[in-house]
Design a protein around this motif. Structure first.
Motif, PDB file in Angstrom:
ATOM      1  N   GLU A  16      -6.874  48.872 -70.662  1.00 19.53           N
ATOM      2  CA  GLU A  16      -7.823  48.408 -69.651  1.00 19.53           C
ATOM      3  C   GLU A  16      -9.129  49.197 -69.728  1.00 19.53           C
ATOM      4  OE1 GLU A  16      -7.709  45.980 -67.493  1.00 19.53           O
ATOM      5  OE2 GLU A  16      -5.652  45.281 -67.752  1.00 19.53           O
ATOM      6  N   GLY A  17      -8.998  50.513 -69.863  1.00 20.58           N
ATOM      7  CA  GLY A  17     -10.192  51.347 -69.922  1.00 20.58           C
ATOM      8  C   GLY A  17     -11.058  51.045 -71.128  1.00 20.58           C
ATOM      9  N   LEU A  18     -10.435  50.873 -72.289  1.00 25.26           N
ATOM     10  CA  LEU A  18     -11.203  50.584 -73.500  1.00 25.26           C
ATOM     11  C   LEU A  18     -11.851  49.205 -73.431  1.00 25.26           C
ATOM     12  CD1 LEU A  18      -8.744  52.046 -76.168  1.00 25.26           C
ATOM     13  CD2 LEU A  18     -10.920  53.022 -75.415  1.00 25.26           C
ATOM     14  N   GLU A  19     -11.162  48.258 -72.816  1.00 23.41           N
ATOM     15  CA  GLU A  19     -11.735  46.920 -72.663  1.00 23.41           C
ATOM     16  C   GLU A  19     -12.959  46.951 -71.757  1.00 23.41           C
ATOM     17  OE1 GLU A  19     -10.417  42.509 -70.951  1.00 23.41           O
ATOM     18  OE2 GLU A  19      -8.889  44.015 -71.406  1.00 23.41           O
ATOM     19  N   ILE A  20     -12.854  47.685 -70.654  1.00 19.33           N
ATOM     20  CA  ILE A  20     -13.993  47.800 -69.737  1.00 19.33           C
ATOM     21  C   ILE A  20     -15.104  48.641 -70.365  1.00 19.33           C
ATOM     22  CG2 ILE A  20     -14.727  48.757 -67.516  1.00 19.33           C
ATOM     23  CD1 ILE A  20     -11.994  47.993 -66.414  1.00 19.33           C
ATOM     24  N   GLY A  21     -14.714  49.714 -71.066  1.00 17.53           N
ATOM     25  CA  GLY A  21     -15.707  50.567 -71.703  1.00 17.53           C
ATOM     26  C   GLY A  21     -16.548  49.827 -72.723  1.00 17.53           C
ATOM     27  N   ALA A  22     -15.946  48.846 -73.395  1.00 11.63           N
ATOM     28  CA  ALA A  22     -16.697  48.058 -74.378  1.00 11.63           C
ATOM     29  C   ALA A  22     -17.773  47.201 -73.717  1.00 11.63           C
ATOM     30  CB  ALA A  22     -15.738  47.175 -75.173  1.00 11.63           C
ATOM     31  N   LYS A  23     -17.600  46.914 -72.420  1.00 11.26           N
ATOM     32  CA  LYS A  23     -18.582  46.104 -71.695  1.00 11.26           C
ATOM     33  C   LYS A  23     -19.676  46.947 -71.053  1.00 11.26           C
ATOM     34  CE  LYS A  23     -15.036  42.665 -70.548  1.00 11.26           C
ATOM     35  NZ  LYS A  23     -14.275  42.015 -69.441  1.00 11.26           N
ATOM     36  N   GLY A  63     -15.992  55.991 -75.286  1.00 11.42           N
ATOM     37  CA  GLY A  63     -15.891  57.442 -75.426  1.00 11.42           C
ATOM     38  C   GLY A  63     -15.525  58.113 -74.118  1.00 11.42           C
ATOM     39  N   LEU A  64     -16.061  57.584 -73.008  1.00 11.52           N
ATOM     40  CA  LEU A  64     -15.735  58.152 -71.699  1.00 11.52           C
ATOM     41  C   LEU A  64     -14.244  58.040 -71.395  1.00 11.52           C
ATOM     42  CD1 LEU A  64     -18.709  56.945 -69.460  1.00 11.52           C
ATOM     43  CD2 LEU A  64     -18.229  59.271 -70.226  1.00 11.52           C
ATOM     44  N   VAL A  65     -13.616  56.968 -71.882  1.00 12.81           N
ATOM     45  CA  VAL A  65     -12.171  56.822 -71.673  1.00 12.81           C
ATOM     46  C   VAL A  65     -11.433  57.988 -72.316  1.00 12.81           C
ATOM     47  CG1 VAL A  65     -10.153  55.378 -72.114  1.00 12.81           C
ATOM     48  CG2 VAL A  65     -12.337  54.313 -71.551  1.00 12.81           C
ATOM     49  N   TRP A  66     -11.773  58.274 -73.573  1.00 13.27           N
ATOM     50  CA  TRP A  66     -11.085  59.353 -74.291  1.00 13.27           C
ATOM     51  C   TRP A  66     -11.455  60.721 -73.727  1.00 13.27           C
ATOM     52  CZ3 TRP A  66      -7.184  57.591 -76.788  1.00 13.27           C
ATOM     53  CH2 TRP A  66      -7.235  56.338 -77.408  1.00 13.27           C
ATOM     54  N   PHE A 107     -17.669  45.301 -54.253  1.00 11.59           N
ATOM     55  CA  PHE A 107     -19.021  45.537 -53.758  1.00 11.59           C
ATOM     56  C   PHE A 107     -19.945  46.252 -54.741  1.00 11.59           C
ATOM     57  CE2 PHE A 107     -16.429  45.699 -49.716  1.00 11.59           C
ATOM     58  CZ  PHE A 107     -16.787  44.424 -49.307  1.00 11.59           C
ATOM     59  N   MET A 108     -19.421  47.137 -55.566  1.00 12.86           N
ATOM     60  CA  MET A 108     -20.322  47.934 -56.420  1.00 12.86           C
ATOM     61  C   MET A 108     -19.663  48.281 -57.749  1.00 12.86           C
ATOM     62  SD  MET A 108     -20.204  51.401 -54.108  1.00 12.86           S
ATOM     63  CE  MET A 108     -18.662  52.025 -53.433  1.00 12.86           C
ATOM     64  N   TYR A 109     -19.117  47.282 -58.391  1.00 18.00           N
ATOM     65  CA  TYR A 109     -18.407  47.495 -59.657  1.00 18.00           C
ATOM     66  C   TYR A 109     -19.363  48.002 -60.733  1.00 18.00           C
ATOM     67  CZ  TYR A 109     -15.651  46.500 -63.812  1.00 18.00           C
ATOM     68  OH  TYR A 109     -14.980  46.602 -64.994  1.00 18.00           O
ATOM     69  N   ASN A 110     -18.947  49.043 -61.443  1.00 17.67           N
ATOM     70  CA  ASN A 110     -19.742  49.619 -62.523  1.00 17.67           C
ATOM     71  C   ASN A 110     -18.822  49.916 -63.699  1.00 17.67           C
ATOM     72  OD1 ASN A 110     -20.948  51.842 -64.186  1.00 17.67           O
ATOM     73  ND2 ASN A 110     -22.634  51.613 -62.747  1.00 17.67           N
ATOM     74  N   PRO A 111     -19.002  49.240 -64.840  1.00 17.28           N
ATOM     75  CA  PRO A 111     -18.070  49.427 -65.960  1.00 17.28           C
ATOM     76  C   PRO A 111     -18.073  50.840 -66.532  1.00 17.28           C
ATOM     77  CG  PRO A 111     -19.959  48.094 -66.624  1.00 17.28           C
ATOM     78  CD  PRO A 111     -20.034  48.244 -65.139  1.00 17.28           C
ATOM     79  N   THR A 112     -19.190  51.541 -66.435  1.00 17.82           N
ATOM     80  CA  THR A 112     -19.249  52.903 -66.973  1.00 17.82           C
ATOM     81  C   THR A 112     -18.327  53.834 -66.199  1.00 17.82           C
ATOM     82  OG1 THR A 112     -21.547  52.557 -67.669  1.00 17.82           O
ATOM     83  CG2 THR A 112     -20.763  54.825 -67.522  1.00 17.82           C
ATOM     84  N   PHE A 113     -18.462  53.826 -64.872  1.00 19.30           N
ATOM     85  CA  PHE A 113     -17.597  54.677 -64.057  1.00 19.30           C
ATOM     86  C   PHE A 113     -16.149  54.196 -64.098  1.00 19.30           C
ATOM     87  CE2 PHE A 113     -21.705  55.703 -61.966  1.00 19.30           C
ATOM     88  CZ  PHE A 113     -21.653  57.077 -62.112  1.00 19.30           C
ATOM     89  N   ALA A 114     -15.961  52.886 -64.176  1.00 22.43           N
ATOM     90  CA  ALA A 114     -14.600  52.351 -64.238  1.00 22.43           C
ATOM     91  C   ALA A 114     -13.877  52.845 -65.484  1.00 22.43           C
ATOM     92  CB  ALA A 114     -14.635  50.827 -64.210  1.00 22.43           C
ATOM     93  N   SER A 115     -14.565  52.853 -66.621  1.00 23.13           N
ATOM     94  CA  SER A 115     -13.935  53.325 -67.856  1.00 23.13           C
ATOM     95  C   SER A 115     -13.577  54.806 -67.753  1.00 23.13           C
ATOM     96  CB  SER A 115     -14.861  53.076 -69.050  1.00 23.13           C
ATOM     97  OG  SER A 115     -16.109  53.716 -68.875  1.00 23.13           O
ATOM     98  N   LEU A 116     -14.429  55.586 -67.087  1.00 22.99           N
ATOM     99  CA  LEU A 116     -14.129  57.007 -66.896  1.00 22.99           C
ATOM    100  C   LEU A 116     -12.897  57.187 -66.012  1.00 22.99           C
ATOM    101  CD1 LEU A 116     -14.861  59.997 -67.237  1.00 22.99           C
ATOM    102  CD2 LEU A 116     -16.387  59.762 -65.263  1.00 22.99           C
ATOM    103  N   PHE A 117     -12.814  56.412 -64.922  1.00 25.84           N
ATOM    104  CA  PHE A 117     -11.653  56.498 -64.035  1.00 25.84           C
ATOM    105  C   PHE A 117     -10.363  56.143 -64.779  1.00 25.84           C
ATOM    106  CE2 PHE A 117     -14.606  55.748 -60.252  1.00 25.84           C
ATOM    107  CZ  PHE A 117     -14.539  57.072 -59.858  1.00 25.84           C
TER     108      PHE A 117
END
Length: 397
Positions: free
Chosen positions: A202-209, A218-221, A332-342
């Protein structure tokens, strides 16, 4: 004489700190010179290096509001806005020209039709096209008290309720023999192993977006590595102090699962925000069924202890409540960058818990002089994987 030399060497020199920062000062000067005077290469690039990331498309009664970020090295000017192959007027806040890392908001007055798909193309002055998709048009939810309460209730159903139900298996699990407890711990590893793979995916899929500038994958890893090492250091510190207990491991499991459930909340909130109510409802049912087994995994390290009801309540909140936060963020405030980090942090936390439980199994097996990889443990591990796999079939990807 030798002692005098050693004494002089042991005393810090007054100017020693200069040698520590001198390379940094020189490096900063070189970078400054490169930025202001160039590299000396006079060739112009063949094509403009323009990169625009459409961060968010909001649907209002007046039309579309598009948030755009320039993540390229050069400035970009947006010349035209096209919606479904039709050129359209738009206003820019603050400007249609974006320097590097500048952000602008585009207001597009458009009479969209609920349920229809739309493609928004931004054409730059150099002719490059950047697109954003609206698969199903629906008004973007407004962050009011009522909507917050609705999303909180959804997160409660998805996270706290199933984890709490899973914890109710604790009295039943305590009836198992030592060999059976080993099998339950192995089953927990199976559950968590599936979760860590799912979280990474899930993280890598979101991180690609995410915008390429922020290196979402990279943030996922990075997040996974740092969270794994942080929990490992914390675990080893507790071991040196003699404070390691099953309850501590249970809290770590709950924390890792909580971060995973935060991701599930993100998916549900984003589905409702995009107008995909049917998908959101299906995700609620699927995740609720899927997450019941997580409570059993949280309880397993405490089978030889006497936790209080307050401990179970706290574990249910730690493991389930992040789904509420995830639903708010997704809606309300979805952000793929922070989501991939989480997701990365969650994956690393779960991986460290797998390591801790594996050590528990090995330690107990050595203590009782039994096989660590017994048929019981292998069956438990396999059953854990199968349970998560089958329940995951109820969750649409």
């Amino acid at each position: 004489m030798q002692s005098e030399v050693e004494t002089l060497q042991s005393k810090p020199h007054k100017t020693m700190w200069i040698w520590g920062i001198l390379p940094l000062i020189l490096l900063a000067m070189i970078i400054y010179a490169l930025f202001h005077f160039g590299t000396g290469v006079k060739d112009e690039p063949v094509a403009p290096l323009e990169v625009l990331d459409i961060e968010k498309i909001t649907l209002t009664d007046e039309g579309f509001t598009v948030k755009v970020l320039n993540t390229g090295p050069d400035s970009v000017s947006i010349a035209q806005v096209v919606i479904n192959d039709a050129f359209w007027n738009a206003t820019f806040r603050p400007s249609e020209t974006l320097n590097r890392l500048d952000q602008t908001v585009i207001d597009i007055p458009y009479g969209w039709v609920e349920g229809d798909p739309y493609t928004i193309n931004l054409i730059t002055t150099n002719g490059l096209i950047f697109s954003g998709e609206v698969p199903i048009a629906a008004k973007t939810p407004v962050a009011d008290a009522s909507r917050f309460a609705q999303y909180a209730l959804i997160g409660f159903y998805v996270g706290v309720v199933p984890v709490g139900l899973g914890l109710l298996w604790f009295p039943f699990l305590r009836r198992f023999s030592d060999k059976g407890v080993q099998g339950i711990l192995a089953l927990t590893i199976g559950l968590l192993f599936f979760l860590v793979i799912d979280t990474f995916n899930e993280g890598l899929e979101i991180g690609a977006k995410a915008p390429s500038l922020f290196q979402g994958t990279g943030l996922v890893w990075f997040g996974a590595l740092l969270s794994f090492l942080f929990l490992l250091a914390l675990d080893q510190g507790n071991q040196l102090k003699g404070k390691t207990s099953g309850k501590q491991i249970a809290y770590k499991i709950a924390g890792g699962i909580g971060l995973h459930n935060l991701g599930e909340g993100l998916a549900i909130g984003a589905a409702f925000a995009a107008g995909e109510a049917a998908l959101g409802t299906f995700l609620i049912i699927g995740f609720t069924l899927h997450n019941v087994t997580e409570g059993m995994g949280i309880a397993s390290p405490m089978l030889k202890e006497q936790p209080s009801w307050k401990t179970f309540l706290a574990l249910a909140i730690v493991g389930g409540a992040p789904a509420i936060i995830g639903t708010w963020i997704g809606g309300f405030m979805y952000n793929p960058t922070f989501a991939s980090l989480f997701f990365g942090i969650g994956a690393g936390a779960i991986a460290q818990v797998i390591y801790s439980i594996g050590r528990m199994i090995l330690k107990e097996a050595a203590k009782k002089n039994i096989a660590a990889v017994s048929w019981t443990n292998l069956a438990g591990l396999t059953l854990g994987l199968l349970i998560m796999y089958v329940t995951a079939l109820f969750v649409s990807s």
